[in-house]
Design an enzyme around this catalytic site. Structure first.
Site, mmCIF file in Angstrom:
data_model
loop_
_atom_site.group_PDB
_atom_site.id
_atom_site.type_symbol
_atom_site.label_atom_id
_atom_site.label_comp_id
_atom_site.label_asym_id
_atom_site.label_seq_id
_atom_site.Cartn_x
_atom_site.Cartn_y
_atom_site.Cartn_z
ATOM 1 N N HIS A 334 -13.774 -3.610 3.514
ATOM 2 C CA HIS A 334 -12.481 -3.856 2.505
ATOM 3 C C HIS A 334 -11.104 -3.332 3.069
ATOM 4 O O HIS A 334 -9.996 -4.018 2.985
ATOM 5 C CB HIS A 334 -12.729 -3.007 1.171
ATOM 6 C CG HIS A 334 -11.482 -2.910 0.433
ATOM 7 N ND1 HIS A 334 -11.122 -3.626 -0.877
ATOM 8 C CD2 HIS A 334 -10.694 -1.823 0.279
ATOM 9 C CE1 HIS A 334 -9.837 -3.068 -1.434
ATOM 10 N NE2 HIS A 334 -9.569 -1.959 -0.791
ATOM 11 N N GLU A 335 -11.329 -2.169 3.682
ATOM 12 C CA GLU A 335 -9.874 -1.660 4.304
ATOM 13 C C GLU A 335 -9.479 -2.398 5.510
ATOM 14 O O GLU A 335 -8.389 -2.796 5.804
ATOM 15 C CB GLU A 335 -10.359 -0.360 4.989
ATOM 16 C CG GLU A 335 -10.556 0.759 3.842
ATOM 17 C CD GLU A 335 -9.401 0.961 3.064
ATOM 18 O OE1 GLU A 335 -8.221 0.867 3.390
ATOM 19 O OE2 GLU A 335 -9.716 1.435 1.903
ATOM 20 N N HIS A 338 -7.232 -5.255 4.236
ATOM 21 C CA HIS A 338 -5.819 -4.711 4.197
ATOM 22 C C HIS A 338 -5.088 -5.216 5.488
ATOM 23 O O HIS A 338 -4.189 -5.759 5.623
ATOM 24 C CB HIS A 338 -5.633 -3.372 3.690
ATOM 25 C CG HIS A 338 -5.984 -3.259 2.291
ATOM 26 N ND1 HIS A 338 -5.349 -3.741 1.378
ATOM 27 C CD2 HIS A 338 -6.629 -2.331 1.933
ATOM 28 C CE1 HIS A 338 -6.004 -3.208 0.076
ATOM 29 N NE2 HIS A 338 -6.765 -2.455 0.503
ATOM 30 N N GLU A 414 -5.536 -5.347 -3.195
ATOM 31 C CA GLU A 414 -6.822 -4.939 -3.526
ATOM 32 C C GLU A 414 -8.052 -6.229 -3.691
ATOM 33 O O GLU A 414 -8.775 -6.106 -3.187
ATOM 34 C CB GLU A 414 -6.936 -3.992 -4.821
ATOM 35 C CG GLU A 414 -6.234 -2.521 -4.316
ATOM 36 C CD GLU A 414 -6.322 -1.888 -3.217
ATOM 37 O OE1 GLU A 414 -7.747 -2.003 -2.710
ATOM 38 O OE2 GLU A 414 -5.621 -1.486 -2.194
#
Length: 472
Positions: A334-335, A338, A414
């Site tokens: 997930h990071e 970004h 997100e």
């Protein structure tokens, strides 16, 4: 010879009707913004009070015991927020009404004179005034709430791990580190405004961009280690899988750290930072279940033989917080989403555009005498005072709306990062990790829609889980 610091208390003239009018408008704006925040918090409080028992939509996600704990924690935080906001706003209003800015500037001059410097030098007086302001707000406002939050609220819900001695050392260090950074940068800001001519706001903006980039480099390398212990993640399955994930998506992983966040709190986190080919990944030890198990084993071995039954619980009996390896990899996927979508760069650019807008508006208002006269500055126009009044009070409604826009954009980011993790094949472990992190941090899962829309830079748990199912 008396070395004590003399603080002058000047006799101030009665304010004119126009001056009172400007001051009243700024106080009203402050209270309208405060009441809006409290209205949203009351909506959320009403929802939490109504939902005493977990609704059916949480079945299979969160146990009844965890739901009740998270609800109590959220209600306590809500009450704390109400009191803190009202107290801070009352204090801020009294500070404006009773010449707080004028006295701070005057006492800054006294401090500079006491040190032996020339108080007529605006740069010196700016440093003195800023020091007075920081000490005042620290003692009167920040420190009491920090103590209560740490040793009452967080302690009650078993998150606080700070001892009083650690707390004192940590806050003293934070104050002086911030002072060393903030005072020179603020003085440089004043110098640019004084000497930059008609286009000082462009030079000031370039300065803030450069300083922001420099701080993004030096903070994690030199400042953050002053407060927490960072060590390289040791060899093992977790490190191997993180390196494999980074390699598979082309992430230029330079260093991999684990930080001893458990000395402060049981809350957990992970983040990425760095520029170009020098990217770092940092994991909190509270995020890694393996570390929690090892810590529990060590604690059990150190227990004295006469320890009571509660203290002698085995690791099987005591609940382990944190995520397993595949769940941590999903969180990092997930990071990396970004990073893939350049969200950090986009956020930085937008914040700098907002900063430039503030500087331009300040340039239009900085010489408007009534703004200063409303706070009893009739013979001078201190740049620091004007900067604080205009950006913190006059432009407050505009900045609130801009922050809300950034919050809405962050929620979209997100979802994009979650979608990226799903495409890498981490839908199921990411969902498990989100549920675990919510449980470990006692995150309340249900929110009033208006409250959530205004406050949440991260979508609520149920929205993220639904989106993960759709993406999958």
């Amino acid at each position: 010879m008396d070395k004590s610091l003399p603080l002058s208390v000047p006799v101030l003239p009665e304010q004119s009707f126009f001056e009172k009018h400007i001051l009243a408008e700024l106080v009203i704006i402050s209270w309208l913004l405060c009441l809006w925040e409290r209205y949203l918090a009351l909506r959320q409080r009403k929802l939490m009070q109504k939902l005493k028992d977990p609704p059916q939509l949480l079945d299979g996600l969160i146990s009844e015991d965890v739901y009740r704990k998270s609800r109590t924690y959220a209600l306590d935080n809500n009450t704390f927020g109400h009191f803190q906001d009202f107290y801070t706003n009352v204090l801020s209003s009294l500070y404006m009404i009773y010449y707080g800015f004028y006295y701070s500037w005057t006492w800054g001059e006294d401090l500079v004179r006491w040190i032996g410097l020339n108080p007529k030098n605006e740069i010196y007086t700016t440093a003195g005034c800023l020091t007075v302001l920081r000490i005042y707000w620290l003692i009167i406002c920040d420190l009491p709430f920090d103590i209560y939050s740490t040793f009452v609220l967080e302690q009650k819900h078993k998150f606080n791990n700070e001892t009083p001695l650690f707390f004192i050392k940590d806050r003293i260090l934070k104050f002086f580190v911030a002072q060393v950074l903030l005072v020179p940068l603020t003085c440089m800001t004043i110098w640019i405004i004084k000497n930059g001519g008609d286009y000082f706001y462009l030079y000031l903006w370039i300065f803030t961009v450069v300083i922001s980039l420099i701080l993004m480099i030096i903070y994690p390398e030199f400042i953050a280690p002053l407060f927490d212990k960072y060590t390289p993640l040791p060899e093992g399955e977790l490190r191997k899988k993180i390196e494999e994930l980074a390699s598979s998506v082309g992430f230029p992983l330079y260093k991999l750290y684990i930080v001893e966040g458990s000395k402060r709190s049981s809350h957990s986190n992970a983040y990425l930072y760095g520029f170009h080919k020098h990217k770092r990944i940092v994991l909190f030890d509270t995020l890694v279940a393996e570390y929690q198990r090892k810590k529990l084993e060590t604690d059990q071995q150190e227990k004295p033989e006469n320890a009571d039954d509660e203290e002698k619980k085995t690791k099987e009996e005591k609940e382990i917080r944190g995520c397993e390896t595949d769940e941590i990899i999903a969180v990092l996927a997930h990071e990396l989403g970004h990073w893939h979508h350049s969200h950090a760069i986009l956020n930085f650019l937008l914040s700098e555009v907002i900063m430039l807008g503030n500087f331009i508006l300040f340039a239009q208002l900085m010489n408007y005498s009534p703004v200063y006269e409303a706070f009893e500055f009739h013979d001078s126009k201190p740049i620091l005072i004007g900067l604080m009044i205009i950006t913190s009070h006059v432009l407050a409604p505009v900045n609130k709306l801009l922050i809300w826009m950034m919050t809405a954009m962050s929620r979209r980011f997100e979802f994009q990062a979650d979608t990226y993790a799903v495409k890498l094949g981490y839908s199921e472990p990411l969902a498990r990790a989100l549920i675990k992190l919510h449980k470990d941090n006692l995150g309340y899962p249900l929110f009033d829609r208006l409250y959530s829309n205004w406050h949440h830079s991260h979508p609520p748990l149920l929205e993220r889980l639904d989106a993960l199912k759709k993406d999958d």
